[in-house]
Design an enzyme around this catalytic site. Structure first.
Site: not given
Length: 471
Positions: A173, A408
């Site tokens: 992180h 996508d």
């Protein structure tokens, strides 16, 4: 029945770097927004896609496109191909990309025998199976002078023959927050979809760390706190798989926009009836977090009524600072938020109103400045270790980031996307994301042992029926 053995067979690995000559040797300092997350273990995110083709088709036709597009994308997102360098004090940690050494990102290719449809369903009965879909981060290298060289990110492409594929990412992180990760994944997908014709279809990331101002000296305060920790926090989480996870269930609860709207209306009316005023801040985020928090604490069946129950979340601060910061800024820019309520207050009849009040006030307080009380952020990581017994719930994810429609690669929208390391008992994690099924809907993901999940599910479903019964 699927067991606890590794169902993912590694069939190959490759190192992917930006194209030669596209990125010079570069070092980036960590800002205080990054340093505060040195206290955290890695984050595991997965994206499932339906793609019913055999392994050889994917490795021969899809993998080359993924590698090429990843390389093109890394020239803009080079910190993902960098090392995190942690020298001994008083030197400070930083990210370093070396053109000479061709610093790279490791991509693992695996084949899984797990059931694709089960892993992408709203109920995963053996959560351990999911953790094999992300690669472990390698141990840090320690140089002679004590400098630690850490690989902050790794990727894995897992093929489910004739069913689908999964892209798993494991990252520290301290490298980046969810907004920057989403920016990277969206960019990689768009480059892959265009087959490299377009180098980048979205706004390029900004790596200007000089834009972050630190008038309160938070960087040095956070560094001092981090250096006092032993062992290094992320090394406690390098391999998140534990055999006990085979007994846990991870469930996704989907809330539609109409259901959320009815819940908000009902909560607002109930709040006004109890307090004679409007909630301090009413939003889908507040009411869903409050509802899930209350149901989670009830399902835990905590015996101590006086126990403090904390709810922690992070708020994107790119557009909330007192100075301009581009939305494309790459790195961490989060305000760590925390509120607490006694267990007895949360589980009483109007516990949901108490939770809405607590979380709503905390969200409202963002208007007073995202860095107010920021010096206390590192103390949040001490909760449960250096404090009295308490219950801690951490929120992961953000429904503002569209992990379905934006990513996508040419295989359609993901069938499922989620943070999967929400499976541990302390702290208790909730993942909150946007819904794949409809715009404006939410997905809530959490994990329990089977019996506790039955309890949570019952409590949660009963709570959702309350607005309907009062119409």
């Amino acid at each position: 029945m699927e067991g606890s053995c590794n169902p993912a067979r590694v069939v190959g690995q490759c190192k992917v770097s930006p194209p030669p000559g596209s990125v010079p040797t570069t070092s980036l300092p960590l800002t205080f927004f990054d340093i505060v997350f040195l206290f955290c273990g890695p984050v595991e995110f997965v994206y499932f896609y339906e793609f019913p083709h055999p392994l050889h088709h994917i490795t021969q036709t899809i993998l080359p496109k993924l590698r090429h597009s990843l390389s093109l994308t890394l020239q803009h997102f080079f910190p993902l191909a960098s090392n995190l360098i942690c020298p001994p004090p008083p030197s400070k940690p930083f990210l370093h990309y070396s053109e000479t050494d061709r610093t790279s990102l490791l991509l693992t290719i695996a084949e899984s025998s797990s059931n694709f449809n089960r892993l992408t369903s709203h109920r995963v009965n053996n959560v351990a199976q999911s953790h094999f879909l992300v690669p472990p981060l390698p141990p840090a290298r320690v140089l002679e002078d004590g400098t630690r060289v850490v690989t902050p990110v790794a990727l894995q492409l897992t093929v489910f023959p004739n069913s689908g594929i999964c892209i798993g990412i494991n990252f520290l992180h301290a490298l980046t927050d969810g907004s920057s990760l989403h920016h990277f994944m969206k960019s990689w997908a768009s480059v892959c979809l265009s087959q490299g014709v377009k180098a980048l279809t979205s706004t390029p990331p900004s790596h200007n760390r000089g834009l972050i101002k630190d008038p309160c000296g938070l960087e040095n305060k956070f560094l001092a706190a981090w250096r006092s920790w032993t062992p290094i926090p992320w090394e406690l989480h390098m391999n998140p798989f534990h055999p006990s996870l085979t007994e846990k269930v991870r469930t996704t609860f989907v809330l539609s926009r109409p259901k959320i709207d009815r819940l908000k209306q009902w909560v607002s009316s109930l709040f006004s009836a109890v307090h004679g005023s409007k909630p301090p801040h009413m939003s889908s985020f507040v009411v869903i977090c409050a509802l899930t928090w209350v149901c989670l604490v009830k399902a835990e069946e905590i015996n101590d009524d006086e126990m403090q129950c904390y709810f922690n979340y992070s708020a994107d601060s790119r557009n909330r600072l007192e100075y301009p910061l581009p939305s494309s800024y790459f790195g961490n820019c989060l305000s760590i938020r925390s509120t607490r309520v006694k267990k007895s207050e949360l589980v009483k009849e109007n516990g949901l109103i108490v939770a809405v009040d607590a979380i709503g006030k905390n969200v409202k307080d963002l208007e007073s400045g995202v860095l107010r009380a920021a010096e206390e952020w590192t103390s949040d990581w001490d909760k449960g270790t250096n404090s009295p017994p308490m219950h801690l719930t951490l929120l992961a994810g953000s429904p503002r980031l569209d992990f379905y429609n934006d990513i996508d690669f040419g295989w359609g929208r993901p069938k499922k996307s989620e943070v999967i390391n929400v499976d541990f008992d302390f702290p208790k994690f909730i993942y909150l994301g946007n819904s794949r099924e409809e715009e404006g809907g939410f997905e809530i993901v959490l994990a329990f042992e089977k019996e506790k999940m039955k309890s949570f599910n019952s409590i949660f479903e009963q709570a959702l029926k309350l607005p309907e019964s009062h119409l």
